[in-house]
Write an enzyme that holds these catalytic residues in place. Structure first.
Site, short mmCIF file in Angstrom:
data_model
loop_
_atom_site.label_atom_id
_atom_site.label_comp_id
_atom_site.label_asym_id
_atom_site.label_seq_id
_atom_site.Cartn_x
_atom_site.Cartn_y
_atom_site.Cartn_z
N LEU A 104 0.82 -1.21 0.00
CA LEU A 104 0.00 0.00 0.00
C LEU A 104 0.86 1.26 0.00
O LEU A 104 2.04 1.21 0.37
CB LEU A 104 -0.93 -0.03 1.22
CG LEU A 104 -1.80 -1.29 1.29
CD1 LEU A 104 -2.33 -1.52 2.69
CD2 LEU A 104 -2.94 -1.20 0.28
N ASN A 147 -3.14 4.41 4.60
CA ASN A 147 -3.72 3.31 3.84
C ASN A 147 -3.57 1.99 4.59
O ASN A 147 -4.51 1.18 4.61
CB ASN A 147 -3.03 3.19 2.47
CG ASN A 147 -3.23 4.41 1.61
OD1 ASN A 147 -2.26 5.05 1.21
ND2 ASN A 147 -4.46 4.75 1.29
N THR A 176 5.86 0.77 2.53
CA THR A 176 6.88 1.54 3.23
C THR A 176 6.15 2.58 4.08
O THR A 176 5.53 3.51 3.56
CB THR A 176 7.83 2.24 2.25
OG1 THR A 176 8.48 1.25 1.46
CG2 THR A 176 8.88 3.05 3.00
N LYS A 196 14.45 0.11 5.29
CA LYS A 196 13.93 0.66 4.03
C LYS A 196 14.03 2.18 4.02
O LYS A 196 14.40 2.79 3.00
CB LYS A 196 12.48 0.22 3.83
CG LYS A 196 11.79 0.84 2.61
CD LYS A 196 12.49 0.45 1.31
CE LYS A 196 11.90 1.19 0.10
NZ LYS A 196 10.54 0.77 -0.22
N LYS A 237 7.24 11.16 0.29
CA LYS A 237 6.65 10.54 1.48
C LYS A 237 7.70 9.77 2.30
O LYS A 237 7.78 9.91 3.51
CB LYS A 237 5.51 9.62 1.05
CG LYS A 237 4.79 8.91 2.20
CD LYS A 237 5.30 7.51 2.46
CE LYS A 237 5.03 6.57 1.32
NZ LYS A 237 5.45 5.17 1.62
#
Length: 329
Positions: free
Chosen positions: A96, A101, A127, A202, A277
């Site tokens: 997502l 989300n 992520t 990540k 983001k």
């Protein structure tokens, strides 16, 4: 049989809300049973296809029904919402765009946790903020399920070829069960530690990726302005100490490489908005841990500026085009 095994694992292997993984091996006995997949965007679509290629029956859903068409044609069963996925599958992967989300897909009115089976394995490859992963893991545990974060690196190309890198956070006893599925979609599946550590890895990777892409774009732009042929410059960089993934695998200059977004007007790939983001997540965690990240901060500002200038839906390598336009070319 698979449901009975999972039920036995739950009854024998859990006590109160704590997880005892003595019977974790029963998961592997359920190989090739149904796998749920929520989120069939640029990354989720090829990931689900690779599960199908490896013989796993897939039950999928996406907020945009048109995104389900390709996997449905390949044999996936499509349902209306994540709760229906959880009713039918006890191994679920989610991919997502953002933390909100993920929260909605897991805990919303039609979320996974509304119908999740006890003993289910929930793997989130989005992520997101590590704190949200920990929150989802706690909520899943209350329902008798196991949540792991497993964000990916490699982009759409690696997702299509099944060569993603997965960074996995969660109970180590569940890693083998998770790896069975993730290995169908990736070449590298790495255990990082407890829930949230996959996200931490990540976030660090993507901060470095953004910095490297900006640096590659600046270097290529400077060389072109100095009269160098861009293909020749890329060749020199890639046999020299400046070589990096952004220069040798995902070059941002149109015409230098085939099969990358820069050769397709920066369409596809990893969107600038998503990079902004992820850099925001890095900034938040850096602030919370009092970690100095001056280049990461500058990269965040640049990608936010790009979003405001119409680049939000272009690949993040369009920073090269952004720099060219800034100088009036």
């Amino acid at each position: 049989m698979a449901a009975m095994l999972r039920g036995s694992r739950y009854l024998v292997g859990r006590c109160c809300k704590h997880v005892d993984f003595a019977f974790v091996s029963t998961r592997s006995m359920a190989s090739k049973t149904q796998v749920g997949f929520v989120g069939l965007g640029n990354m989720g679509n090829p990931m689900a296809k690779n599960l199908l290629k490896h013989g796993y029956p897939v039950i999928a859903t996406d907020v945009f029904p048109e995104s389900c068409k390709e996997v449905q044609e390949l044999g996936a069963q499509i349902v209306d919402n994540p709760a229906e996925v959880a009713e039918k599958a006890d191994r679920i992967i989610t991919m997502l765009p953002s933390s909100p989300n993920v929260i909605d897909v897991y805990t919303g009115p039609n979320g996974i946790l509304k119908k999740v089976k006890k003993g289910s394995l929930l793997i989130d490859s989005s992520t997101i903020d590590p704190a949200v992963s920990k929150e989802m893991a706690a909520d899943a545990e209350k329902m008798g399920a196991v949540f792991m974060d497993a964000p990916v690196s490699g982009g759409v190309g690696a997702a299509s070829s099944g060569k993603l890198t997965f960074m996995v956070g969660g109970a180590e006893e569940e890693f083998t069960a998770a790896k069975e599925l993730l290995s169908c979609m990736g070449a590298n599946v790495i255990y990082c530690g407890q829930v949230g550590t996959g996200q931490a890895a990540k976030i660090c990777n993507n901060m470095l990726l953004a910095i490297g892409m900006i640096g590659t774009s600046e270097a290529m732009n400077l060389g072109i302005r100095l009269g160098l042929d861009p293909k020749l410059l890329a060749q020199i960089l890639n046999m020299s100490s400046g070589r990096c993934w952004s220069s040798d695998t995902y070059n941002p200059v149109p015409g230098v490489m085939e099969g990358v977004p820069s050769g397709n007007n920066y369409q596809g790939g990893f969107g600038t908005q998503l990079m902004a983001k992820d850099l925001g997540l890095a900034q938040n965690t850096a602030t919370n841990t009092k970690t100095p990240v001056p280049l990461g901060s500058l990269a965040h500002q640049m990608y936010r500026m790009m979003c405001a200038r119409g680049y939000a839906n272009k690949d993040f390598s369009s920073v090269f085009q952004f720099l060219r336009e800034e100088e009036g070319q």
